[in-house]
Design a protein around this motif. Structure first.
Motif, PDB file in Angstrom:
ATOM      1  N   PHE A  13       0.859  -1.219  -0.109  1.00 34.44           N
ATOM      2  CA  PHE A  13       0.033   0.116   0.014  1.00 34.44           C
ATOM      3  C   PHE A  13       0.942   1.190   0.027  1.00 34.44           C
ATOM      4  O   PHE A  13       0.710   2.344  -0.866  1.00 34.44           O
ATOM      5  N   TRP A  14       1.961   1.190   0.746  1.00 30.87           N
ATOM      6  CA  TRP A  14       2.779   2.433   0.923  1.00 30.87           C
ATOM      7  C   TRP A  14       3.510   2.713  -0.418  1.00 30.87           C
ATOM      8  O   TRP A  14       3.806   3.831  -0.586  1.00 30.87           O
ATOM      9  N   LEU A  15       3.864   1.654  -0.829  1.00 29.67           N
ATOM     10  CA  LEU A  15       4.607   1.929  -2.095  1.00 29.67           C
ATOM     11  C   LEU A  15       3.794   2.530  -3.154  1.00 29.67           C
ATOM     12  O   LEU A  15       4.207   3.393  -3.828  1.00 29.67           O
ATOM     13  N   CYS A  16       2.541   1.886  -3.319  1.00 28.81           N
ATOM     14  CA  CYS A  16       1.798   2.714  -4.177  1.00 28.81           C
ATOM     15  C   CYS A  16       1.403   4.147  -4.044  1.00 28.81           C
ATOM     16  O   CYS A  16       1.268   4.872  -5.002  1.00 28.81           O
ATOM     17  N   TYR A  17       1.188   4.269  -2.602  1.00 30.68           N
ATOM     18  CA  TYR A  17       1.032   5.554  -2.244  1.00 30.68           C
ATOM     19  C   TYR A  17       2.062   6.635  -2.374  1.00 30.68           C
ATOM     20  O   TYR A  17       1.896   7.691  -3.038  1.00 30.68           O
ATOM     21  N   PHE A  18       3.064   6.309  -2.014  1.00 32.83           N
ATOM     22  CA  PHE A  18       4.417   7.002  -2.429  1.00 32.83           C
ATOM     23  C   PHE A  18       4.666   7.384  -4.019  1.00 32.83           C
ATOM     24  O   PHE A  18       5.019   8.616  -4.407  1.00 32.83           O
ATOM     25  N   VAL A  19       4.512   6.295  -4.892  1.00 28.66           N
ATOM     26  CA  VAL A  19       4.737   6.335  -6.153  1.00 28.66           C
ATOM     27  C   VAL A  19       3.555   7.116  -6.605  1.00 28.66           C
ATOM     28  O   VAL A  19       3.998   8.271  -7.644  1.00 28.66           O
ATOM     29  N   LEU A  20       2.376   7.449  -6.367  1.00 24.50           N
ATOM     30  CA  LEU A  20       1.334   8.004  -6.898  1.00 24.50           C
ATOM     31  C   LEU A  20       1.629   9.544  -6.449  1.00 24.50           C
ATOM     32  O   LEU A  20       1.449  10.435  -7.351  1.00 24.50           O
ATOM     33  N   THR A  21       2.236   9.599  -5.269  1.00 22.13           N
ATOM     34  CA  THR A  21       2.204  11.173  -4.900  1.00 22.13           C
ATOM     35  C   THR A  21       3.252  11.552  -5.730  1.00 22.13           C
ATOM     36  O   THR A  21       3.353  12.859  -5.991  1.00 22.13           O
ATOM     37  N   ILE A  22       4.481  10.887  -5.569  1.00 19.61           N
ATOM     38  CA  ILE A  22       5.718  11.367  -6.578  1.00 19.61           C
ATOM     39  C   ILE A  22       5.239  11.584  -8.094  1.00 19.61           C
ATOM     40  O   ILE A  22       5.837  12.749  -8.594  1.00 19.61           O
ATOM     41  N   VAL A  23       4.439  10.968  -8.606  1.00 13.17           N
ATOM     42  CA  VAL A  23       3.982  10.931 -10.042  1.00 13.17           C
ATOM     43  C   VAL A  23       3.129  12.625  -9.936  1.00 13.17           C
ATOM     44  O   VAL A  23       3.510  13.288 -10.882  1.00 13.17           O
ATOM     45  N   LEU A  24       2.351  12.599  -9.000  1.00 12.35           N
ATOM     46  CA  LEU A  24       1.458  14.021  -8.832  1.00 12.35           C
ATOM     47  C   LEU A  24       2.502  15.202  -8.903  1.00 12.35           C
ATOM     48  O   LEU A  24       2.089  15.875  -9.191  1.00 12.35           O
ATOM     49  N   VAL A  25       3.333  14.952  -7.851  1.00 10.80           N
ATOM     50  CA  VAL A  25       4.277  16.035  -7.816  1.00 10.80           C
ATOM     51  C   VAL A  25       5.088  16.390  -8.737  1.00 10.80           C
ATOM     52  O   VAL A  25       5.099  17.682  -9.191  1.00 10.80           O
ATOM     53  N   VAL A  26       5.536  15.256  -9.621  1.00 12.24           N
ATOM     54  CA  VAL A  26       6.558  15.647 -10.715  1.00 12.24           C
ATOM     55  C   VAL A  26       5.499  16.335 -12.031  1.00 12.24           C
ATOM     56  O   VAL A  26       5.938  17.257 -12.554  1.00 12.24           O
ATOM     57  N   LEU A  27       4.216  15.812 -12.016  1.00  8.63           N
ATOM     58  CA  LEU A  27       3.704  16.246 -13.133  1.00  8.63           C
ATOM     59  C   LEU A  27       2.976  17.810 -12.770  1.00  8.63           C
ATOM     60  O   LEU A  27       2.672  18.526 -13.805  1.00  8.63           O
TER      61      LEU A  27
END
Length: 341
Positions: A13-27
């Motif tokens: 769960f936390w891996l998915c959460y962090f990846v999604l957060t990073i993607v949103l920040v980068v975008l």
């Protein structure tokens, strides 16, 4: 469920959460300079990631138990309090590490940010409830399967133990002798024996039965044991409290009572066996005490239902809701079993 699988669910769960957060920040920061990217990343860390972790595990360990007990008002209060509190912690972390200027922007922006932070915390908390619910459901499913198998083993052991030919033959023989003396009384005892066999073969198939039926069965069993001695004071049996509406797992108390009769050899003694069942609003307690001969060796095949099997069944039926205390003192053997309702 294995601990490794549970840990894997959390990590996943936390891996998915962090990846999604990073993607949103980068975008959202495409084309911005490094200083802006660094500050925004820190804001996301303090404002969403850390509060989400706090909220997730508060929901996991504290909100779910309230929800499971159907305390819905407390569940809502806890959920809102934890989400808002975690969001406040995020604002506090921004204040501590990024300075007051990070919080002294537009008031409207701060309000929106706080509301959004609370919503994120509620969302991660909801995911925690789903995760904990799934783990609990799976563990209960496994427990039911184990209990089903254990009940089968218990049923077979009880049939072998309770429908013991010696008990049946002795009881029938006593009834046969009683027929010559008092046919009416003999018929009464024969009906009791028939009721006992019917109870064991048909009414113990369910997970729960009325406590009143269990007590009725115990009374009939004791009555049949009493005809084997002329000493009317050999057994002292009492029920304290009302069984109205209460339920219990079938044949929970009987193995202890049966063992008391098997291990008590001197039927001439008064109160050689003392049985008391206390019924309270929150618990049912069995107190069984019998006199035994410490020098007498009982063969394994006639020793009744083993304590290991009894304890295992209790652990499955009433996990963390029972206490069992067995003591041998001088020439007395005592059992105290308390079941929380």
């Amino acid at each position: 469920m294995k601990k490794s699988i549970i840990v894997g669910l959390h990590i996943g769960f936390w891996l998915c959460y962090f990846v999604l957060t990073i993607v949103l920040v980068v975008l959202s920061l495409q084309g911005e300079n490094n200083a802006v990217v660094e500050e925004t990343t820190e804001r996301v860390l303090y404002f969403t990631v850390i509060p989400s972790v706090i909220s997730y595990y508060l929901f996991y360990f504290f909100v779910f138990p309230k929800f499971r007990k159907k305390k819905f008002v407390l569940t809502i209060i806890y959920a809102l309090s934890f989400a808002i509190g975690a969001s406040l912690i995020g604002h506090l972390l921004i204040y501590i590490f990024l300075g007051t200027e990070s919080l002294t922007g537009r008031e409207e922006s701060m309000t929106v940010g706080f509301t959004f932070g609370s919503f994120i915390c509620l969302t991660t908390g909801f995911v925690a409830l789903i995760t904990k619910g799934f783990i609990t459901w799976y563990e209960e499913l496994k427990l039911k399967e184990e209990l089903k198998q254990q009940n089968y083993e218990m049923e077979m052991a009880l049939v072998k133990s309770q429908l013991d030919p010696h008990f049946l033959f002795n009881t029938l023989n006593n009834i046969d002798i009683l027929i010559l003396k008092n046919a009416t009384e003999a018929s009464t005892y024969l009906n009791k024996l028939s009721d006992i066999m019917r109870f064991m073969l048909f009414e113990t198939k369910t997970d729960k039965i009325l406590l009143s039926k269990e007590l009725e069965y115990i009374e009939k069993y004791i009555a049949l044991q009493k005809i084997r001695t002329v000493n009317s004071n050999y057994i002292n049996f009492n029920i304290i409290g009302s069984s109205n509406g209460k339920t219990i797992a079938p044949m929970v108390f009987l193995p202890f009572i049966e063992n008391a009769f098997k291990h008590t050899t001197n039927k001439k003694l008064d109160n050689a066996i003392t049985i008391c069942i206390v019924i309270d609003k929150e618990f049912v307690k069995l107190k069984c005490r019998n006199k035994f001969n410490p020098n007498r060796k009982l063969s394994q095949k006639n020793s009744g239902l083993g304590n290991t099997l009894i304890q295992r069944r209790l652990n499955l039926l009433y996990p963390e809701k029972h206490t069992l205390k067995v003591e041998k003192e001088n020439e007395y053997y005592s059992v105290k079993l308390t079941i929380v309702q």
